[in-house]
Write a protein that holds these residues in place. Structure first.
Motif, PDB file in Angstrom:
ATOM      1  N   GLU A  45       0.837  -1.207   0.000  1.00 31.88           N
ATOM      2  CA  GLU A  45       0.000   0.000   0.000  1.00 31.88           C
ATOM      3  C   GLU A  45       0.872   1.257   0.000  1.00 31.88           C
ATOM      4  OE1 GLU A  45      -2.471  -0.411   3.375  1.00 31.88           O
ATOM      5  OE2 GLU A  45      -3.784  -1.957   2.469  1.00 31.88           O
ATOM      6  N   LEU A  46       1.949   1.237   0.812  1.00 28.88           N
ATOM      7  CA  LEU A  46       2.839   2.394   0.856  1.00 28.88           C
ATOM      8  C   LEU A  46       3.532   2.586  -0.498  1.00 28.88           C
ATOM      9  CD1 LEU A  46       4.213   4.617   2.498  1.00 28.88           C
ATOM     10  CD2 LEU A  46       5.909   2.928   3.225  1.00 28.88           C
ATOM     11  N   LEU A  47       3.899   1.478  -1.126  1.00 30.25           N
ATOM     12  CA  LEU A  47       4.559   1.548  -2.424  1.00 30.25           C
ATOM     13  C   LEU A  47       3.611   2.092  -3.492  1.00 30.25           C
ATOM     14  CD1 LEU A  47       7.333   0.883  -3.596  1.00 30.25           C
ATOM     15  CD2 LEU A  47       6.435  -1.375  -4.219  1.00 30.25           C
ATOM     16  N   ASP A  48       2.329   1.669  -3.431  1.00 29.06           N
ATOM     17  CA  ASP A  48       1.341   2.181  -4.378  1.00 29.06           C
ATOM     18  C   ASP A  48       1.167   3.688  -4.238  1.00 29.06           C
ATOM     19  OD1 ASP A  48       0.962  -0.308  -5.445  1.00 29.06           O
ATOM     20  OD2 ASP A  48      -0.757  -0.801  -4.153  1.00 29.06           O
ATOM     21  N   SER A  49       1.092   4.141  -2.992  1.00 29.50           N
ATOM     22  CA  SER A  49       0.915   5.592  -2.784  1.00 29.50           C
ATOM     23  C   SER A  49       2.119   6.374  -3.306  1.00 29.50           C
ATOM     24  CB  SER A  49       0.682   5.895  -1.300  1.00 29.50           C
ATOM     25  OG  SER A  49       1.834   5.517  -0.555  1.00 29.50           O
ATOM     26  N   LYS A  50       3.344   5.857  -3.094  1.00 28.55           N
ATOM     27  CA  LYS A  50       4.537   6.537  -3.575  1.00 28.55           C
ATOM     28  C   LYS A  50       4.568   6.566  -5.112  1.00 28.55           C
ATOM     29  CE  LYS A  50       6.302   7.433   0.439  1.00 28.55           C
ATOM     30  NZ  LYS A  50       6.449   8.837   0.896  1.00 28.55           N
ATOM     31  N   LEU A  51       4.138   5.414  -5.710  1.00 32.06           N
ATOM     32  CA  LEU A  51       4.098   5.377  -7.177  1.00 32.06           C
ATOM     33  C   LEU A  51       3.085   6.385  -7.725  1.00 32.06           C
ATOM     34  CD1 LEU A  51       4.315   1.522  -7.813  1.00 32.06           C
ATOM     35  CD2 LEU A  51       6.065   3.246  -8.307  1.00 32.06           C
TER      36      LEU A  51
END
Length: 357
Positions: free
Chosen positions: A334-340
């Motif tokens: 989820e954190l990676l999706d938000s950063k992307l």
């Protein structure tokens, strides 16, 4: 000396506990020499073993009714009714046990043949003839033939030691339900042996009472035979060889022959009862062996249940760790999706700036 050793081996010697008739009591602290002896003067085979003080811890005469039983790969036993005990031998290897058992069977058969020959000789010598004096006839059954001689009896000291444990079985089951099925099997076997033991015990008590009665009858028959012999001698001394005396003598000889036949029948019945007593002892020892095996199976079952419980706890702990790891991965995704998403927006903004400039 008329007695010579014909086979020797080394083994740990045990005797059955005379009080409980269940536990084994060691009579030697270490392995001792156990030998087969042949007495040429009496034509008998004996098993003899001496401890360090040269005291006999085994003095057992082999009879046709004895049976040597192998209860495990390295342990065997036999019952001696004359010594009123049961001997057990623990060997260092199975091959030594097999050799000892083979020799026991061989000498048992030799003892049976020797007994048959002696009985044939006794029957030939004890049959009264018309020319022999009736007073020379002897009864073939004596107290020594029933109870054994003093030399054949052994009353060893039996110090109290813990019961030797049998060797554990190599076929341990990996699951608890297999152990429970084995428990049920041994419990059924044990229940059947207990029933047979109760029946044999009742028969043994009845046979013991009959033996006492038959001994009294045998003594009465012997006294009657001696009285008849004396009566015949008195008649021969007082009177001549008249027809009346001869007829009385013939009648008395016929009565003596009938008494001898009755004595022989009672002796055969006594032998049969001794065989039943030995059979009852063997059933009792089999019951004790099954009880010990059942206890060992229960201990193995408890061990397997503890191991299974430990494995279940480890599995549950691993599952919890995997669930926590999955949650951590989801959070990271989820954190990676938000950063992307933020990077995409930044790229779009930079692209617009480039186009505007």
């Amino acid at each position: 000396m008329g007695e010579q050793p014909i086979f020797s081996t080394r083994a740990h010697v045990f005797q059955i506990d005379p009080n409980t008739k269940k536990n084994w009591v060691p009579t030697s602290k270490h392995a001792v020499t156990v030998s087969y002896f042949f007495d040429s003067t009496r034509n008998v085979y004996r098993i003899i073993s001496l401890d360090g003080s040269k005291q006999a811890i085994i003095n057992s005469t082999i009879t046709p009714n004895m049976t040597f039983t192998k209860t495990s790969q390295k342990f065997g036993q036999w019952a001696d009714s004359r010594a009123n005990t049961v001997y057990g031998l623990g060997f260092s290897s199975e091959s030594h046990l097999v050799k000892f058992a083979d020799k026991f069977a061989e000498f048992k058969e030799a003892a049976r043949l020797a007994k048959e020959k002696s009985q044939e000789k006794m029957e030939l010598t004890s049959t009264p003839s018309q020319e022999s004096a009736p007073g020379d006839l002897q009864s073939p059954l004596t107290s020594e033939s029933i109870n054994g001689t003093d030399n054949d009896r052994v009353t060893p000291d039996t110090p109290q030691h813990p019961e030797p444990r049998a060797e554990p079985s190599q076929n341990a089951l990996p699951f608890s339900h297999s152990s429970s099925s084995i428990n049920k099997h041994w419990e059924a076997e044990l229940a059947a042996l207990k029933g047979n033991n109760a029946k044999l015990t009742a028969a043994l008590l009845e046979s013991t009472a009959n033996v006492k009665q038959w001994k009294q009858q045998l003594a009465a028959y012997q006294e009657e035979a001696e009285r008849l012999h004396k009566r015949v001698t008195e008649l021969e001394c007082v009177s001549g060889q008249t027809t009346g005396i001869k007829s009385q003598k013939t009648e008395l000889n016929r009565t003596i022959e009938e008494l001898e036949l009755a004595l022989k029948a009672k002796e055969e019945e006594l032998e049969r009862l001794k065989a039943e007593v030995e059979s009852a002892n063997e059933f009792r020892f089999q019951r004790d062996s099954l009880t010990q095996k059942l206890q060992e199976t229960e201990l193995r079952n408890q061990t397997l249940e503890a191991q299974l419980s430990d494995l279940e706890q480890r599995l549950e702990s691993n599952q919890l760790e995997q669930e926590a790891f999955r949650k951590s991965l989801r959070s990271l995704l989820e954190l990676l999706d938000s950063k992307l998403f933020e990077l995409n927006e930044l790229r779009d903004a930079l692209a617009k700036l480039l186009e505007g400039s």
